[in-house]
Design an enzyme around this catalytic site. Structure first.
Site, short mmCIF file in Angstrom:
data_model
loop_
_atom_site.label_atom_id
_atom_site.label_comp_id
_atom_site.label_asym_id
_atom_site.label_seq_id
_atom_site.Cartn_x
_atom_site.Cartn_y
_atom_site.Cartn_z
N ASP A 115 57.14 -8.36 33.23
CA ASP A 115 57.69 -9.20 32.16
C ASP A 115 57.03 -8.85 30.85
O ASP A 115 56.05 -8.11 30.79
CB ASP A 115 57.61 -10.69 32.51
CG ASP A 115 56.21 -11.26 32.46
OD1 ASP A 115 55.29 -10.54 32.03
OD2 ASP A 115 56.03 -12.42 32.85
N ASN A 166 60.35 -15.12 20.54
CA ASN A 166 61.48 -16.03 20.29
C ASN A 166 61.16 -17.03 19.19
O ASN A 166 61.98 -17.30 18.30
CB ASN A 166 61.84 -16.79 21.57
CG ASN A 166 62.77 -16.00 22.49
OD1 ASN A 166 63.54 -15.17 22.03
ND2 ASN A 166 62.69 -16.26 23.77
N HIS A 211 65.92 -16.34 18.70
CA HIS A 211 66.41 -15.95 20.02
C HIS A 211 67.30 -14.71 19.98
O HIS A 211 67.36 -13.96 20.95
CB HIS A 211 67.17 -17.11 20.65
CG HIS A 211 66.28 -18.23 21.09
ND1 HIS A 211 65.56 -18.19 22.27
CD2 HIS A 211 65.94 -19.41 20.51
CE1 HIS A 211 64.85 -19.29 22.42
NE2 HIS A 211 65.05 -20.06 21.35
N ASP A 271 66.73 -11.58 22.36
CA ASP A 271 67.76 -10.94 23.18
C ASP A 271 67.79 -9.43 22.94
O ASP A 271 67.92 -8.64 23.89
CB ASP A 271 69.14 -11.53 22.87
CG ASP A 271 69.32 -12.93 23.43
OD1 ASP A 271 68.46 -13.37 24.23
OD2 ASP A 271 70.30 -13.61 23.05
N GLU A 282 62.47 -13.41 30.85
CA GLU A 282 61.96 -12.09 30.48
C GLU A 282 61.33 -11.37 31.66
O GLU A 282 60.60 -10.38 31.50
CB GLU A 282 60.94 -12.21 29.34
CG GLU A 282 59.60 -12.78 29.73
CD GLU A 282 59.56 -14.30 29.73
OE1 GLU A 282 58.44 -14.84 29.70
OE2 GLU A 282 60.63 -14.94 29.75
#
Length: 307
Positions: free
Chosen positions: A181, A189, A194, A198, A224
């Protein structure tokens, strides 16, 4: 369309080939039932129709079609039409042909007009079949893919993991499984938004995919957190690949609307070489997760193998 013609009589086979050639169809030939099965196996990926004689030496048409339909069912291949050709108009023969797996039954000698009409009907069926196959492939891809990153979704990913684990053979290399991760992703974020988060996920998955082999797989487990499957690989080779993945995430920042976002990843992995059972998948997931936890708690941005 691509059509397989099966007939032990050379003149009948040549005549059919000439007719179909004039109609623009591609033709594959076989002289008996056994050859028909061999040609089917060789061309099954793009075959649209089989025209097969009933009375042939070695293996008749009914037996050959039964064998072909059995292969289709076993291999989960797509159906396509098969038409029997026979000089017999006996009701029992027609019935037997349909029960054997045929879809139509033409009586020899076949007139050119009847053949043209039948081929037109088969072309309509073939076009419809291909549209359905294409649609099913698209739906299957949608159902197994994470919509954002293009990685496999968790359900599809774990299904592949089970399959790969169960197929490990004695004396072969093992399977490497990793969970990774992105470090401090929540801060990305919160700081950049966000949409930026992404884009980071998409970019990271793309970089990692480019550094894996064709047989390897990346899946999104949630948020993630992602998984990587490396089949048939040694421990040292697996570590090198995971280290390379970690490096390509770190080596350059992600750019989003003129914002420069630095990203690193922690990776925990384990090697599976044993015998598969219902509980082993959960054990492998747990072992990789334990290694990831250690990577996170000992400085992040590193690869740790479960011991």
């Amino acid at each position: 369309m691509k059509v397989l013609i099966v007939d032990d009589t050379n003149t009948d086979r040549l005549l059919l080939k000439l007719y179909l050639g004039k109609l623009g169809y591609q033709v594959v030939e076989a002289q008996n039932g056994q050859e028909a099965i061999e040609q089917y196996i060789r061309h099954s990926h793009d075959l649209d129709l089989i025209l097969i004689d009933v009375q042939m030496p070695q293996m008749n048409g009914f037996e050959a079609v039964k064998a072909i339909r059995d292969i289709q069912e076993k291999e989960k291949q797509e159906w396509f039409p098969i038409i029997f050709l026979s000089a017999s108009a006996n009701d029992n023969d027609v019935e037997q042909g349909i029960w054997a797996g045929g879809d139509d039954y033409l009586i020899k000698p076949i007139s050119q007009k009847i053949l043209v009409a039948k081929m037109l009907a088969m072309k309509r069926i073939s076009d419809m079949r291909r549209r359905l196959v294409d649609m099913n492939e698209k739906l299957e891809k949608i159902a197994s893919t994470d919509f954002l990153t293009g990685a496999s979704n968790r359900r599809a990913f774990e299904s592949v993991l089970e399959s790969e684990m169960s197929s490990i053979e004695e004396n072969s290399n093992g399977l490497a499984f990793a969970i990774f991760d992105l470090d401090k992703f929540k801060a990305i974020n919160d700081t950049y938004g966000h949409a930026a988060g992404d884009e980071v996920l998409v970019e990271v998955v793309d970089r990692i995919k480019k550094n894996l082999r064709d047989v390897d797989l990346v899946g999104r487990l949630g948020g993630e957190e992602f998984g990587i499957i490396l089949p048939n690989i040694s421990e040292d080779e697996a570590f090198d690949i995971f280290e390379r993945c970690r490096h390509v995430v770190e080596e350059k920042p992600v750019l989003h609307e003129e914002m420069v976002i630095s990203v690193t990843a922690s990776i925990g992995f384990t090697i599976f070489e044993g015998h598969y059972s219902k509980d082993t998948k959960m054990e492998v997931l747990k072992h990789a997760d334990t290694a990831l936890y250690e990577a996170k708690n000992t400085g992040r941005n590193k690869v740790v193998e479960y011991q």
